[in-house]
Write a protein that holds these residues in place. Structure first.
Motif, mmCIF file in Angstrom:
data_model
loop_
_atom_site.group_PDB
_atom_site.id
_atom_site.type_symbol
_atom_site.label_atom_id
_atom_site.label_comp_id
_atom_site.label_asym_id
_atom_site.label_seq_id
_atom_site.Cartn_x
_atom_site.Cartn_y
_atom_site.Cartn_z
ATOM 1 N N LEU A 10 0.840 -1.205 0.000
ATOM 2 C CA LEU A 10 0.000 0.000 0.000
ATOM 3 C C LEU A 10 0.874 1.254 0.000
ATOM 4 C CD1 LEU A 10 -2.941 0.805 0.011
ATOM 5 C CD2 LEU A 10 -2.958 0.676 2.501
ATOM 6 N N GLU A 11 1.955 1.179 0.747
ATOM 7 C CA GLU A 11 2.913 2.282 0.802
ATOM 8 C C GLU A 11 3.489 2.572 -0.589
ATOM 9 O OE1 GLU A 11 5.226 1.530 4.586
ATOM 10 O OE2 GLU A 11 6.798 2.127 3.147
ATOM 11 N N ILE A 12 3.877 1.510 -1.295
ATOM 12 C CA ILE A 12 4.435 1.660 -2.646
ATOM 13 C C ILE A 12 3.375 2.252 -3.580
ATOM 14 C CG2 ILE A 12 5.326 0.408 -4.674
ATOM 15 C CD1 ILE A 12 6.562 -1.616 -2.653
ATOM 16 N N ALA A 13 2.132 1.747 -3.453
ATOM 17 C CA ALA A 13 1.048 2.244 -4.310
ATOM 18 C C ALA A 13 0.811 3.737 -4.074
ATOM 19 C CB ALA A 13 -0.226 1.451 -4.057
ATOM 20 N N ARG A 14 0.901 4.148 -2.814
ATOM 21 C CA ARG A 14 0.732 5.572 -2.474
ATOM 22 C C ARG A 14 1.845 6.400 -3.095
ATOM 23 N NH1 ARG A 14 -0.092 4.489 3.401
ATOM 24 N NH2 ARG A 14 -2.303 4.093 3.569
ATOM 25 N N ARG A 15 3.061 5.922 -2.899
ATOM 26 C CA ARG A 15 4.234 6.656 -3.363
ATOM 27 C C ARG A 15 4.241 6.778 -4.883
ATOM 28 N NH1 ARG A 15 8.857 3.429 -1.767
ATOM 29 N NH2 ARG A 15 8.876 2.735 -3.919
ATOM 30 N N GLU A 16 3.898 5.695 -5.558
ATOM 31 C CA GLU A 16 3.970 5.665 -7.028
ATOM 32 C C GLU A 16 2.629 6.003 -7.681
ATOM 33 O OE1 GLU A 16 6.881 5.205 -8.452
ATOM 34 O OE2 GLU A 16 7.923 4.709 -6.588
ATOM 35 N N ASP A 17 1.644 6.332 -6.866
ATOM 36 C CA ASP A 17 0.295 6.638 -7.348
ATOM 37 C C ASP A 17 -0.268 5.504 -8.210
ATOM 38 O OD1 ASP A 17 -2.052 8.043 -7.580
ATOM 39 O OD2 ASP A 17 -1.374 9.251 -9.283
ATOM 40 N N LEU A 18 -0.344 4.322 -7.619
ATOM 41 C CA LEU A 18 -0.859 3.142 -8.322
ATOM 42 C C LEU A 18 -2.177 2.688 -7.702
ATOM 43 C CD1 LEU A 18 2.469 1.069 -8.316
ATOM 44 C CD2 LEU A 18 1.506 2.302 -10.263
ATOM 45 N N LEU A 19 -2.919 1.894 -8.459
ATOM 46 C CA LEU A 19 -4.089 1.219 -7.903
ATOM 47 C C LEU A 19 -3.689 -0.209 -7.555
ATOM 48 C CD1 LEU A 19 -6.783 2.296 -10.522
ATOM 49 C CD2 LEU A 19 -6.584 3.145 -8.175
ATOM 50 N N ILE A 20 -4.373 -0.775 -6.582
ATOM 51 C CA ILE A 20 -4.126 -2.183 -6.250
ATOM 52 C C ILE A 20 -5.424 -2.953 -6.485
ATOM 53 C CG2 ILE A 20 -3.672 -3.823 -4.361
ATOM 54 C CD1 ILE A 20 -1.899 -1.726 -3.079
ATOM 55 N N PHE A 21 -5.295 -4.071 -7.170
ATOM 56 C CA PHE A 21 -6.443 -4.966 -7.320
ATOM 57 C C PHE A 21 -6.229 -6.144 -6.376
ATOM 58 C CE2 PHE A 21 -8.934 -8.348 -9.192
ATOM 59 C CZ PHE A 21 -10.119 -7.711 -9.475
ATOM 60 N N GLU A 22 -7.003 -6.208 -5.324
ATOM 61 C CA GLU A 22 -6.815 -7.246 -4.307
ATOM 62 C C GLU A 22 -7.750 -8.423 -4.603
ATOM 63 O OE1 GLU A 22 -7.521 -5.906 -0.301
ATOM 64 O OE2 GLU A 22 -6.381 -7.569 0.538
ATOM 65 N N ASP A 23 -7.182 -9.442 -5.204
ATOM 66 C CA ASP A 23 -7.964 -10.624 -5.593
ATOM 67 C C ASP A 23 -8.098 -11.505 -4.348
ATOM 68 O OD1 ASP A 23 -9.203 -12.511 -7.111
ATOM 69 O OD2 ASP A 23 -7.400 -13.220 -8.115
ATOM 70 N N ASN A 24 -9.264 -11.450 -3.721
ATOM 71 C CA ASN A 24 -9.368 -12.023 -2.372
ATOM 72 C C ASN A 24 -10.509 -13.035 -2.218
ATOM 73 O OD1 ASN A 24 -9.001 -12.390 0.363
ATOM 74 N ND2 ASN A 24 -9.897 -10.442 0.968
ATOM 75 N N PRO A 25 -10.481 -14.124 -3.010
ATOM 76 C CA PRO A 25 -11.598 -15.067 -2.899
ATOM 77 C C PRO A 25 -11.486 -16.001 -1.693
ATOM 78 C CG PRO A 25 -10.179 -15.651 -4.758
ATOM 79 C CD PRO A 25 -9.539 -14.514 -4.068
ATOM 80 N N TYR A 26 -10.297 -16.024 -1.064
ATOM 81 C CA TYR A 26 -10.084 -16.997 0.020
ATOM 82 C C TYR A 26 -10.015 -16.372 1.402
ATOM 83 C CZ TYR A 26 -8.808 -19.665 -4.096
ATOM 84 O OH TYR A 26 -8.836 -20.253 -5.321
ATOM 85 N N GLY A 27 -10.127 -15.049 1.468
ATOM 86 C CA GLY A 27 -9.987 -14.353 2.751
ATOM 87 C C GLY A 27 -10.947 -14.846 3.825
ATOM 88 N N GLN A 28 -12.125 -15.262 3.390
ATOM 89 C CA GLN A 28 -13.115 -15.708 4.381
ATOM 90 C C GLN A 28 -12.980 -17.188 4.711
ATOM 91 O OE1 GLN A 28 -16.341 -13.898 2.080
ATOM 92 N NE2 GLN A 28 -17.003 -13.031 4.013
ATOM 93 N N LEU A 29 -11.994 -17.814 4.070
ATOM 94 C CA LEU A 29 -11.790 -19.241 4.335
ATOM 95 C C LEU A 29 -10.594 -19.480 5.256
ATOM 96 C CD1 LEU A 29 -12.545 -20.945 0.891
ATOM 97 C CD2 LEU A 29 -13.949 -20.905 2.947
#
Ligand code: PLP
Length: 226
Positions: A10-29
């Motif tokens: 997230l820090e890198i995304a902030r610094r470089e002005d990027l978006l992050i796509f968080e592919d999270n189908p397993y987070g609830q498992l």
């Protein structure tokens, strides 16, 4: 991904002005260990889009997902892109999921399947410990959630080459190399414990261990003990 890595990303995304796509189908498992917050929940600038799919928790055939998007401008663009790609996700499966959630809720179901997968993960780890040749430099992960184990075989073994021999014994895995962008991971594979029963997992790993044993002998790698 550890909390530290998520924060750093997230820090890198902030610094470089990027978006992050968080592919999270397993987070609830997650069925063991400490929960780690999603990157989406750490974000305060609307630069993370998080995906959740019903495919891993309700039914694989649903092909129905939810996008978490805090940034409204982004949402508009995403809707247009989605329409351009397939007009619209099936309304029938959307209604099925909505009805399921309304009548049964997700929490009870998730609690139930987490326990099912915890038992199956344990069964797969127990079977690997029981059947895989020891001292041959074979290792596997002990995941705290999800549906898969990651197995590393000794260097020199190519899981793509080995694949047809596993199939002959009616055992399949995902060739690890597919997960690398640089051609690495030839000696790795992903094993799924989601579909099969505990008994089938035991039998499947027994057969796979036989294939691995033969492969080690043919390639003369590893110290074949056990
Ligand atoms: C990491 C990851 N993201 C997304 C998907 C896609 O799920 P869906 O069935 O909703 O297309 C999968 C399914 O294999 C997955 O493993």
């Amino acid at each position: 991904m550890s909390r530290e890595k998520r924060e750093r990303l997230l820090e890198i995304a902030r610094r470089e002005d990027l978006l992050i796509f968080e592919d999270n189908p397993y987070g609830q498992l997650r069925f063991s260990g400490e929960p780690i917050p999603s990157i989406y929940s750490m974000d305060t600038e609307g630069r993370v889009i998080m995906l959740f799919t019903f495919s891993k928790v309700l039914s694989a055939g649903m092909r129905l997902a939810v996008l978490f998007v805090a940034n409204e401008d982004l949402m508009e663009v995403l809707v247009r892109m989605k329409q351009a790609s397939d007009l619209c996700t099936s309304k029938l499966t959307q209604h099925m999921a909505a009805r399921y959630i309304k009548e049964y809720g997700m929490e009870g179901h998730l609690k139930e399947i987490r326990e099912v997968y915890r038992i199956k993960r344990n069964a797969m780890i127990a079977a690997l410990e029981k059947y895989m040749p020891r001292d041959a430099g074979i290792s596997w992960t002990h995941p705290e959630g999800g549906l898969f184990l990651w197995v590393r075989l000794p260097e020199g073994i190519d899981t793509e080459e080995m694949f047809p021999r596993a199939l002959e014994r009616k055992v399949a895995y995902v060739i690890g190399n597919a997960f690398f962008v640089d051609g690495d991971g030839k000696n790795t594979m992903r094993l799924s414990f989601s579909l099969n029963t505990v008994e089938e997992i035991d039998e499947g790993i027994r057969r796979l261990a036989e294939v691995v044993r033969e492969e080690l002998a043919a390639k003369q790698v590893g110290n074949l003990v056990g």
